[in-house]
Design a protein around this motif. Structure first.
Motif, PDB file in Angstrom:
ATOM      1  N   ALA A 143       0.803  -1.215   0.000  1.00 50.76           N
ATOM      2  CA  ALA A 143       0.000   0.000   0.000  1.00 50.76           C
ATOM      3  C   ALA A 143       0.842   1.274   0.000  1.00 50.76           C
ATOM      4  CB  ALA A 143      -0.929   0.004   1.211  1.00 50.76           C
ATOM      5  N   THR A 144       2.106   1.180   0.379  1.00 53.61           N
ATOM      6  CA  THR A 144       2.932   2.377   0.465  1.00 53.61           C
ATOM      7  C   THR A 144       3.713   2.591  -0.820  1.00 53.61           C
ATOM      8  OG1 THR A 144       4.745   1.123   1.452  1.00 53.61           O
ATOM      9  CG2 THR A 144       3.187   2.175   2.964  1.00 53.61           C
ATOM     10  N   GLN A 145       4.007   3.841  -1.106  1.00 51.00           N
ATOM     11  CA  GLN A 145       4.804   4.202  -2.273  1.00 51.00           C
ATOM     12  C   GLN A 145       6.248   3.780  -2.021  1.00 51.00           C
ATOM     13  OE1 GLN A 145       3.737   5.378  -5.029  1.00 51.00           O
ATOM     14  NE2 GLN A 145       5.503   6.217  -6.045  1.00 51.00           N
ATOM     15  N   PRO A 146       6.912   3.173  -3.005  1.00 50.49           N
ATOM     16  CA  PRO A 146       8.307   2.778  -2.820  1.00 50.49           C
ATOM     17  C   PRO A 146       9.185   3.989  -2.523  1.00 50.49           C
ATOM     18  CG  PRO A 146       7.426   1.884  -4.860  1.00 50.49           C
ATOM     19  CD  PRO A 146       6.401   2.801  -4.308  1.00 50.49           C
ATOM     20  N   HIS A 147      10.161   3.778  -1.672  1.00 57.24           N
ATOM     21  CA  HIS A 147      11.066   4.854  -1.283  1.00 57.24           C
ATOM     22  C   HIS A 147      12.302   4.836  -2.177  1.00 57.24           C
ATOM     23  CE1 HIS A 147      13.165   7.717   1.186  1.00 57.24           C
ATOM     24  NE2 HIS A 147      14.175   6.874   1.322  1.00 57.24           N
ATOM     25  N   VAL A 148      12.533   5.927  -2.889  1.00 59.64           N
ATOM     26  CA  VAL A 148      13.730   6.085  -3.700  1.00 59.64           C
ATOM     27  C   VAL A 148      14.705   6.936  -2.903  1.00 59.64           C
ATOM     28  CG1 VAL A 148      14.690   6.956  -5.858  1.00 59.64           C
ATOM     29  CG2 VAL A 148      12.420   5.915  -5.844  1.00 59.64           C
TER      30      VAL A 148
ATOM     31  N   GLY B 152      23.824  13.271  -8.480  1.00 60.35           N
ATOM     32  CA  GLY B 152      23.883  12.334  -7.367  1.00 60.35           C
ATOM     33  C   GLY B 152      23.367  10.966  -7.759  1.00 60.35           C
ATOM     34  N   GLU B 153      23.317  10.100  -6.765  1.00 62.73           N
ATOM     35  CA  GLU B 153      22.869   8.722  -6.978  1.00 62.73           C
ATOM     36  C   GLU B 153      21.416   8.581  -6.545  1.00 62.73           C
ATOM     37  OE1 GLU B 153      23.846   4.859  -4.472  1.00 62.73           O
ATOM     38  OE2 GLU B 153      25.569   5.481  -5.684  1.00 62.73           O
ATOM     39  N   VAL B 154      20.659   7.836  -7.324  1.00 60.63           N
ATOM     40  CA  VAL B 154      19.289   7.479  -6.958  1.00 60.63           C
ATOM     41  C   VAL B 154      19.219   5.958  -6.898  1.00 60.63           C
ATOM     42  CG1 VAL B 154      18.125   9.541  -7.807  1.00 60.63           C
ATOM     43  CG2 VAL B 154      18.569   7.686  -9.394  1.00 60.63           C
ATOM     44  N   SER B 155      18.549   5.422  -5.884  1.00 58.56           N
ATOM     45  CA  SER B 155      18.474   3.970  -5.750  1.00 58.56           C
ATOM     46  C   SER B 155      17.142   3.563  -5.153  1.00 58.56           C
ATOM     47  CB  SER B 155      19.623   3.452  -4.881  1.00 58.56           C
ATOM     48  OG  SER B 155      19.540   3.963  -3.564  1.00 58.56           O
ATOM     49  N   ILE B 156      16.753   2.316  -5.454  1.00 58.27           N
ATOM     50  CA  ILE B 156      15.501   1.772  -4.949  1.00 58.27           C
ATOM     51  C   ILE B 156      15.727   0.314  -4.584  1.00 58.27           C
ATOM     52  CG2 ILE B 156      14.658   1.161  -7.249  1.00 58.27           C
ATOM     53  CD1 ILE B 156      11.820   1.838  -6.215  1.00 58.27           C
ATOM     54  N   ARG B 157      15.151  -0.081  -3.473  1.00 56.03           N
ATOM     55  CA  ARG B 157      15.226  -1.479  -3.055  1.00 56.03           C
ATOM     56  C   ARG B 157      14.313  -2.301  -3.957  1.00 56.03           C
ATOM     57  NH1 ARG B 157      13.612  -3.892   2.827  1.00 56.03           N
ATOM     58  NH2 ARG B 157      13.838  -6.067   2.244  1.00 56.03           N
ATOM     59  N   LEU B 158      14.856  -3.376  -4.501  1.00 59.77           N
ATOM     60  CA  LEU B 158      14.088  -4.227  -5.402  1.00 59.77           C
ATOM     61  C   LEU B 158      13.277  -5.245  -4.605  1.00 59.77           C
ATOM     62  CD1 LEU B 158      16.729  -4.869  -8.198  1.00 59.77           C
ATOM     63  CD2 LEU B 158      14.767  -3.336  -8.265  1.00 59.77           C
ATOM     64  N   LYS B 159      11.971  -5.172  -4.803  1.00 60.83           N
ATOM     65  CA  LYS B 159      11.036  -6.130  -4.217  1.00 60.83           C
ATOM     66  C   LYS B 159      10.133  -6.588  -5.352  1.00 60.83           C
ATOM     67  CE  LYS B 159      10.387  -2.927  -0.515  1.00 60.83           C
ATOM     68  NZ  LYS B 159       9.424  -2.293   0.341  1.00 60.83           N
TER      69      LYS B 159
ATOM     70  N   ALA C  76      16.806 -17.358   4.124  1.00 59.99           N
ATOM     71  CA  ALA C  76      17.505 -16.097   3.849  1.00 59.99           C
ATOM     72  C   ALA C  76      16.975 -15.498   2.556  1.00 59.99           C
ATOM     73  CB  ALA C  76      18.997 -16.328   3.751  1.00 59.99           C
ATOM     74  N   VAL C  77      16.500 -14.261   2.637  1.00 60.65           N
ATOM     75  CA  VAL C  77      15.992 -13.547   1.468  1.00 60.65           C
ATOM     76  C   VAL C  77      16.964 -12.406   1.163  1.00 60.65           C
ATOM     77  CG1 VAL C  77      14.078 -12.192   0.541  1.00 60.65           C
ATOM     78  CG2 VAL C  77      13.620 -14.113   2.082  1.00 60.65           C
ATOM     79  N   PRO C  78      17.573 -12.409  -0.025  1.00 54.89           N
ATOM     80  CA  PRO C  78      18.539 -11.360  -0.348  1.00 54.89           C
ATOM     81  C   PRO C  78      17.870 -10.000  -0.517  1.00 54.89           C
ATOM     82  CG  PRO C  78      18.192 -12.781  -2.244  1.00 54.89           C
ATOM     83  CD  PRO C  78      17.415 -13.367  -1.103  1.00 54.89           C
ATOM     84  N   ILE C  79      18.584  -8.952  -0.139  1.00 59.05           N
ATOM     85  CA  ILE C  79      18.117  -7.579  -0.312  1.00 59.05           C
ATOM     86  C   ILE C  79      18.959  -6.971  -1.425  1.00 59.05           C
ATOM     87  CG2 ILE C  79      17.860  -5.315   0.756  1.00 59.05           C
ATOM     88  CD1 ILE C  79      17.751  -6.773   3.457  1.00 59.05           C
ATOM     89  N   LYS C  80      18.292  -6.534  -2.509  1.00 59.78           N
ATOM     90  CA  LYS C  80      18.991  -5.949  -3.646  1.00 59.78           C
ATOM     91  C   LYS C  80      18.462  -4.551  -3.921  1.00 59.78           C
ATOM     92  CE  LYS C  80      17.849  -9.157  -6.519  1.00 59.78           C
ATOM     93  NZ  LYS C  80      17.679  -9.931  -7.749  1.00 59.78           N
ATOM     94  N   GLU C  81      19.330  -3.723  -4.489  1.00 56.59           N
ATOM     95  CA  GLU C  81      18.974  -2.366  -4.892  1.00 56.59           C
ATOM     96  C   GLU C  81      19.359  -2.157  -6.354  1.00 56.59           C
ATOM     97  OE1 GLU C  81      19.452   0.874  -1.324  1.00 56.59           O
ATOM     98  OE2 GLU C  81      21.177   0.420  -2.534  1.00 56.59           O
ATOM     99  N   LEU C  82      18.554  -1.369  -7.048  1.00 53.40           N
ATOM    100  CA  LEU C  82      18.920  -0.892  -8.376  1.00 53.40           C
ATOM    101  C   LEU C  82      19.364   0.552  -8.192  1.00 53.40           C
ATOM    102  CD1 LEU C  82      18.976  -1.297 -11.480  1.00 53.40           C
ATOM    103  CD2 LEU C  82      16.680  -0.306 -11.509  1.00 53.40           C
ATOM    104  N   TYR C  83      20.497   0.910  -8.775  1.00 56.81           N
ATOM    105  CA  TYR C  83      20.949   2.290  -8.603  1.00 56.81           C
ATOM    106  C   TYR C  83      21.463   2.887  -9.913  1.00 56.81           C
ATOM    107  CZ  TYR C  83      25.785   0.533  -8.143  1.00 56.81           C
ATOM    108  OH  TYR C  83      26.995  -0.062  -8.350  1.00 56.81           O
TER     109      TYR C  83
END
Length: 120
Positions: free
Chosen positions: A18-23, A55-62, A106-113
């Motif tokens: 329900a929440t907007q992804p945080h960039v 600058g850098e922009v990144s988002i956690r991939l889910k 274990a669930v990996p946490i990945k980001e796209l940047y």
């Protein structure tokens, strides 16, 4: 106990959907720019064209963000006043252990940047 765990997992999933992804942003400069309407998405640094790295922009991939991850980065880059983003790739941010019965998965946490840039 299983019902409580099930309710906790379901409620967490509903809240995250329900929440907007945080960039996230990490600015490389103190200069500020007017927001832009269009941001080009590129894979390599532009050749023969001068630019400033904002600058850098990144988002956690889910699962909920993977399909639209680049679009979320573009929207944030527009706010920063970027003309383009250079997609750098994915990086690992470790893993999270999710309980599953008597074990944990274990669930990996990945980001796209990407790097937001402004042409001179």
């Amino acid at each position: 106990m299983r019902k409580l765990l099930f309710l906790l997992i379901v409620s967490t999933a509903l809240i995250s959907c329900a929440t907007q992804p945080h960039v996230k942003t990490m600015r490389y400069t103190t200069d500020s720019f007017e927001p832009t309407n269009k941001v080009e998405v590129i894979q390599t640094k532009p050749v023969g064209r001068d630019y400033v790295e904002i600058g850098e922009v990144s988002i956690r991939l889910k699962r909920s963000t993977e399909e639209n991850a680049v679009a979320y980065l573009v929207e944030k880059a527009k706010d920063l006043g970027a003309d383009a983003i250079i997609i750098i790739g994915e990086r690992s941010r470790g893993a999270v252990a999710i309980p599953a019965g008597n074990m944990a998965v274990a669930v990996p946490i990945k980001e796209l940047y990407a790097v937001a840039i402004k042409y001179k």
